[in-house]
Scaffold this motif. Sequence first.
Motif, PDB file in Angstrom:
ATOM      1  N   PRO A 160     -28.563  90.862  87.388  1.00 25.64           N
ATOM      2  CA  PRO A 160     -27.483  90.089  86.757  1.00 25.64           C
ATOM      3  C   PRO A 160     -27.608  88.589  86.994  1.00 25.64           C
ATOM      4  N   THR A 161     -27.915  87.858  85.942  1.00 23.76           N
ATOM      5  CA  THR A 161     -28.075  86.394  86.010  1.00 23.76           C
ATOM      6  C   THR A 161     -27.259  85.687  84.936  1.00 23.76           C
ATOM      7  N   GLN A 162     -26.335  86.417  84.292  1.00 27.48           N
ATOM      8  CA  GLN A 162     -25.596  85.891  83.135  1.00 27.48           C
ATOM      9  C   GLN A 162     -26.566  85.494  82.017  1.00 27.48           C
ATOM     10  N   MET A 163     -27.699  86.173  81.980  1.00 29.82           N
ATOM     11  CA  MET A 163     -28.770  85.948  81.000  1.00 29.82           C
ATOM     12  C   MET A 163     -29.367  84.543  81.095  1.00 29.82           C
ATOM     13  N   HIS A 164     -29.166  83.879  82.237  1.00 26.66           N
ATOM     14  CA  HIS A 164     -29.910  82.659  82.497  1.00 26.66           C
ATOM     15  C   HIS A 164     -31.239  83.042  83.143  1.00 26.66           C
ATOM     16  N   LEU A 165     -32.114  82.071  83.330  1.00 26.03           N
ATOM     17  CA  LEU A 165     -33.510  82.347  83.654  1.00 26.03           C
ATOM     18  C   LEU A 165     -33.818  81.977  85.108  1.00 26.03           C
ATOM     19  N   ALA A 166     -33.895  82.981  85.965  1.00 25.10           N
ATOM     20  CA  ALA A 166     -34.297  82.751  87.351  1.00 25.10           C
ATOM     21  C   ALA A 166     -35.816  82.666  87.386  1.00 25.10           C
ATOM     22  N   ALA A 282     -43.983  79.864  85.591  1.00 24.88           N
ATOM     23  CA  ALA A 282     -44.000  78.470  85.160  1.00 24.88           C
ATOM     24  C   ALA A 282     -42.958  78.230  84.075  1.00 24.88           C
ATOM     25  N   LYS A 283     -42.297  77.082  84.135  1.00 24.01           N
ATOM     26  CA  LYS A 283     -41.325  76.757  83.097  1.00 24.01           C
ATOM     27  C   LYS A 283     -41.995  76.615  81.733  1.00 24.01           C
ATOM     28  N   GLU A 284     -43.319  76.382  81.743  1.00 21.57           N
ATOM     29  CA  GLU A 284     -44.053  76.257  80.488  1.00 21.57           C
ATOM     30  C   GLU A 284     -44.422  77.607  79.892  1.00 21.57           C
ATOM     31  N   HIS A 285     -44.188  78.700  80.643  1.00 16.97           N
ATOM     32  CA  HIS A 285     -44.546  80.032  80.157  1.00 16.97           C
ATOM     33  C   HIS A 285     -43.791  80.318  78.861  1.00 16.97           C
ATOM     34  N   ALA A 290     -38.998  80.415  75.424  1.00 15.13           N
ATOM     35  CA  ALA A 290     -38.202  81.140  74.428  1.00 15.13           C
ATOM     36  C   ALA A 290     -36.744  81.198  74.856  1.00 15.13           C
ATOM     37  N   GLY A 291     -36.510  81.422  76.136  1.00 15.22           N
ATOM     38  CA  GLY A 291     -35.143  81.458  76.631  1.00 15.22           C
ATOM     39  C   GLY A 291     -34.467  80.097  76.581  1.00 15.22           C
ATOM     40  N   ILE A 292     -35.206  79.069  76.924  1.00  7.92           N
ATOM     41  CA  ILE A 292     -34.659  77.707  76.884  1.00  7.92           C
ATOM     42  C   ILE A 292     -34.241  77.350  75.463  1.00  7.92           C
ATOM     43  N   GLN A 293     -35.067  77.730  74.491  1.00  7.21           N
ATOM     44  CA  GLN A 293     -34.735  77.446  73.093  1.00  7.21           C
ATOM     45  C   GLN A 293     -33.471  78.166  72.641  1.00  7.21           C
ATOM     46  N   LEU A 294     -33.112  79.240  73.343  1.00  9.57           N
ATOM     47  CA  LEU A 294     -31.879  79.967  73.024  1.00  9.57           C
ATOM     48  C   LEU A 294     -30.702  79.484  73.864  1.00  9.57           C
ATOM     49  N   GLU A 338     -23.941  93.645  75.203  1.00  4.28           N
ATOM     50  CA  GLU A 338     -24.250  93.327  73.802  1.00  4.28           C
ATOM     51  C   GLU A 338     -25.065  92.041  73.708  1.00  4.28           C
ATOM     52  N   GLU A 339     -24.630  91.013  74.440  1.00  6.23           N
ATOM     53  CA  GLU A 339     -25.359  89.738  74.437  1.00  6.23           C
ATOM     54  C   GLU A 339     -26.731  89.900  75.072  1.00  6.23           C
ATOM     55  N   GLY A 340     -26.796  90.677  76.160  1.00  6.32           N
ATOM     56  CA  GLY A 340     -28.062  90.863  76.863  1.00  6.32           C
ATOM     57  C   GLY A 340     -29.127  91.483  75.973  1.00  6.32           C
ATOM     58  N   ILE A 341     -28.762  92.525  75.253  1.00  9.39           N
ATOM     59  CA  ILE A 341     -29.724  93.177  74.361  1.00  9.39           C
ATOM     60  C   ILE A 341     -30.182  92.211  73.280  1.00  9.39           C
ATOM     61  N   SER A 342     -29.244  91.486  72.684  1.00 12.21           N
ATOM     62  CA  SER A 342     -29.602  90.535  71.620  1.00 12.21           C
ATOM     63  C   SER A 342     -30.517  89.434  72.135  1.00 12.21           C
ATOM     64  N   LEU A 343     -30.199  88.883  73.309  1.00 10.55           N
ATOM     65  CA  LEU A 343     -31.012  87.786  73.843  1.00 10.55           C
ATOM     66  C   LEU A 343     -32.391  88.257  74.283  1.00 10.55           C
ATOM     67  N   TYR A 344     -32.460  89.428  74.934  1.00  9.48           N
ATOM     68  CA  TYR A 344     -33.781  89.978  75.287  1.00  9.48           C
ATOM     69  C   TYR A 344     -34.650  90.084  74.025  1.00  9.48           C
ATOM     70  N   ILE A 345     -34.087  90.669  72.973  1.00  6.69           N
ATOM     71  CA  ILE A 345     -34.855  90.884  71.741  1.00  6.69           C
ATOM     72  C   ILE A 345     -35.240  89.552  71.105  1.00  6.69           C
ATOM     73  N   GLU A 346     -34.312  88.606  71.062  1.00 11.32           N
ATOM     74  CA  GLU A 346     -34.619  87.305  70.460  1.00 11.32           C
ATOM     75  C   GLU A 346     -35.697  86.567  71.253  1.00 11.32           C
ATOM     76  N   MET A 347     -35.612  86.606  72.570  1.00  5.36           N
ATOM     77  CA  MET A 347     -36.626  85.950  73.399  1.00  5.36           C
ATOM     78  C   MET A 347     -38.002  86.559  73.159  1.00  5.36           C
ATOM     79  N   LEU A 348     -38.058  87.891  73.185  1.00  5.61           N
ATOM     80  CA  LEU A 348     -39.349  88.566  73.047  1.00  5.61           C
ATOM     81  C   LEU A 348     -39.902  88.445  71.626  1.00  5.61           C
ATOM     82  N   ASN A 349     -39.025  88.433  70.643  1.00  5.39           N
ATOM     83  CA  ASN A 349     -39.498  88.256  69.265  1.00  5.39           C
ATOM     84  C   ASN A 349     -40.289  86.962  69.091  1.00  5.39           C
ATOM     85  N   GLN A 350     -39.926  85.948  69.864  1.00  5.42           N
ATOM     86  CA  GLN A 350     -40.595  84.648  69.735  1.00  5.42           C
ATOM     87  C   GLN A 350     -42.041  84.684  70.226  1.00  5.42           C
ATOM     88  N   ILE A 351     -42.364  85.649  71.084  1.00  6.92           N
ATOM     89  CA  ILE A 351     -43.714  85.629  71.660  1.00  6.92           C
ATOM     90  C   ILE A 351     -44.570  86.829  71.288  1.00  6.92           C
TER      91      ILE A 351
END
Length: 353
Positions: A160-166, A282-285, A290-294, A338-351
């Motif tokens: 649980p990270t509130q869908m932020h990026l650790a 790396a933050k450049e990964h 993809a997460g930063i862009q969201l 609901e948000e977690g599933i959408s964000l996971y999919i959106e992040m992964l779709n980008q790569i």
Amino acid sequence: MKKELTIEAIQLLQSLIATPSFSKEEGNTAALIAQFLVKHGVSIHRDLHNVWAFNKQYDPKKPTILLNSHHDTVRPNKDYTRDPFQPEIIDGKLYGLGSNDAGGCLVSLLATFLYFYEQEGLKYNFCMAATAEEEISGTDGLEYVIPQLGELSFAIVGEPTQMHLAVAERGLMVLDCVAHGRSGHAARSEGENAILKAMQDIDWFTSYQFPKVSEEFGPIKMSVTMIQAGTQHNVVPASCDFVVDVRVTDAYTNEEVLALVQEHVNCEVHARSTRLKPSSIAKEHPIVQAGIQLGRNTYGSPTTSDQALLDIPSLKCGPGDSARSHTADEFVYVSEIEEGISLYIEMLNQIVK
């Protein structure tokens, strides 16, 4: 499809909450997860209380993304006012032991895995691993499974990270130290006092600054937390034992820190374990970008998870709030899943496409 998967994910989480799964006792929740995947036509692997699977179009020539979260829980604390195994949704909150840590993350990753399971032409493979013993850093969970997963490119670890990026996580080492002296009679000033020798090394532990400083965490923190010496008032002690808690940052490996410590102190030093490693990505990964862009933020996580067992770049990210973990009347918001599933999919779709 995403809406249907979300509904099923929430139903699965309710079943998991209703099924006790304390660390080392996760057999029944492993069965539920296995049944859930098989129902969706997934070919699964199961060993001990761990369940994992690969996407249908798996290609050994492609890199593989590991999606991982755990299905064990701590025991409910005495302050619970609700039945910890009663999965009730009230005012948008799904209550129950393990709902936040890490059930919401687990079912969101399972839904994400199923979303990509049959897709063709992806740049990556997917491996979904629902593992045991995370809460006790056990050896029969993710650590046991990793050798059976093949080569992995990077991991998303569901916590649980509130869908932020650790993007980094501290490691942990506990050091057992022994300062050696020579016994003698206190009245005659005989011997060599091990307490005084230990004090010199303790002073080093409390004042030393490691040259490299983590961008996310700052300096490594070393704390002397236990000490014991002497058998009676008139005998100079020949040995003094003390314990040091070391929170290792991503600037060093555990082995590097241990070597530096042993180089600088006179006492005998042994690490109880070096397996809970600091981790980072790396933050450049691409997955981080993809997460930063969201609109997600990056940060360094002070808590330890199964990331510590991985030797690959790993991102800790998931629905829920770490502040709710291990608390009485634990809950996760349905909207967070609901948000977690959408964000996971959106992040992964980008790569992956």
